[in-house]
Design a protein around this motif. Structure first.
Motif, PDB file in Angstrom:
ATOM      1  N   GLY A 128      10.326  13.193 -33.213  1.00 49.70           N
ATOM      2  CA  GLY A 128      11.706  12.507 -33.223  1.00 49.70           C
ATOM      3  C   GLY A 128      12.941  13.457 -32.341  1.00 49.70           C
ATOM      4  N   PRO A 129      14.065  13.134 -32.668  1.00 55.95           N
ATOM      5  CA  PRO A 129      15.290  13.450 -31.645  1.00 55.95           C
ATOM      6  C   PRO A 129      15.440  14.992 -31.822  1.00 55.95           C
ATOM      7  N   ILE A 130      14.727  15.979 -31.228  1.00 51.24           N
ATOM      8  CA  ILE A 130      14.795  17.242 -31.536  1.00 51.24           C
ATOM      9  C   ILE A 130      15.826  17.843 -30.734  1.00 51.24           C
ATOM     10  N   THR A 131      16.107  17.469 -29.310  1.00 51.81           N
ATOM     11  CA  THR A 131      16.904  17.928 -28.507  1.00 51.81           C
ATOM     12  C   THR A 131      18.008  17.235 -28.101  1.00 51.81           C
ATOM     13  N   GLU A 132      17.895  15.862 -28.534  1.00 53.89           N
ATOM     14  CA  GLU A 132      18.968  15.113 -28.388  1.00 53.89           C
ATOM     15  C   GLU A 132      18.901  13.725 -29.061  1.00 53.89           C
ATOM     16  N   GLU A 133      19.880  12.771 -29.523  1.00 55.60           N
ATOM     17  CA  GLU A 133      19.707  11.526 -30.084  1.00 55.60           C
ATOM     18  C   GLU A 133      18.817  10.527 -29.533  1.00 55.60           C
ATOM     19  N   GLY A 134      18.386   9.699 -30.167  1.00 58.58           N
ATOM     20  CA  GLY A 134      17.613   8.506 -29.583  1.00 58.58           C
ATOM     21  C   GLY A 134      16.372   8.681 -28.662  1.00 58.58           C
TER      22      GLY A 134
END
Length: 239
Positions: free
Chosen positions: A142-148
């Motif tokens: 999933g978006p762990i460091t940034e969205e999308g």
């Protein structure tokens, strides 16, 4: 000359005082791994006959600083993480438990992991003591460091703790202390970076269990090292 030396020293101190890319990455992996470890979420009960306990845990998630180097984008992780767990309690004092999350997608995150626990409990002068070892491993996408994005986070951890509690009518407060060792890998989708990390940290907590017939309601406050605190709420039924 003296002021030049002082200036150089201040510059060096400032350089070493900054948080490096690797330290930011390690911190992010540590926090995510410690939020997924297998804490007690129950008082150390001693039983007189074999009992099975099913519980539904809720973990409200604290805010997480996801910055790694130039990546400093706001994230919207799940506000609460649910977990089903089961325990087998034996009159000899042994306790076995575990949970399994089979690749469930929840609010843009897909989690697939297993957690196990083994403990021994004994009653001394009205106080219940418990020794417990736990193990968890799995992965989260999933978006762990940034969205999308679909970052890949793999983790494993080993925990060990000692707890003590005493029942007062329908209430049983308890405290515990322990230590956890983790190994993690974070694959960042946007740039293909693979970050590996190992860490260990002490943890402690306090909780309160309320009993009503075969039902029990548990509140627990956890502390990991000096930088992470989170709570859990559990509803259980004992057969």
């Amino acid at each position: 000359m003296r002021w030049m030396i002082v200036g150089v020293l201040l510059s060096v101190m400032g350089l070493y005082g900054q948080t490096t890319f690797q330290e930011q990455a390690d911190r992010l992996q540590n926090i995510n791994a410690y939020l997924l470890d297998f804490r007690p979420s129950a008082a150390p009960d001693v039983v007189t006959k074999m009992r099975f306990e099913a519980a539904f845990d809720l973990y409200p998630q604290p805010s997480i600083n996801s910055r790694i180097g130039s990546k400093d984008e706001p994230l919207d992780p799940p506000s609460v993480v649910p977990k089903l767990r089961g325990r087998l309690l034996l009159p000899q004092g042994w306790m076995f438990g575990g949970t399994y999350v089979p690749g469930i997608t929840f609010e843009d995150y897909t989690a697939d992991y297993i957690s196990l626990e083994l403990g021994y409990r004994v009653r001394l002068r009205g106080w219940d003591f418990g020794l417990r070892a736990s193990y968890a491993e799995g992965d989260v996408e999933g978006p762990i460091t940034e969205e999308g994005v679909e970052d890949q986070f793999d983790f494993s951890n080993n925990g060990f703790d000692l707890s003590v509690g005493k029942r007062f009518k329908q209430f049983k407060p308890y405290v515990f202390v322990g230590r956890n060792d983790i190994e993690t890998e974070l694959l960042i989708e946007s740039d293909g970076a693979l970050l590996r990390n190992e860490d260990d940290a002490p943890y402690a907590g306090l909780g309160l269990t309320y009993y009503h017939g075969s039902w029990q309601l548990n509140f627990e406050q956890n502390f990991t090292d000096d930088y992470l605190a989170f709570i859990s709420v559990s509803v259980g039924y004992r057969f």
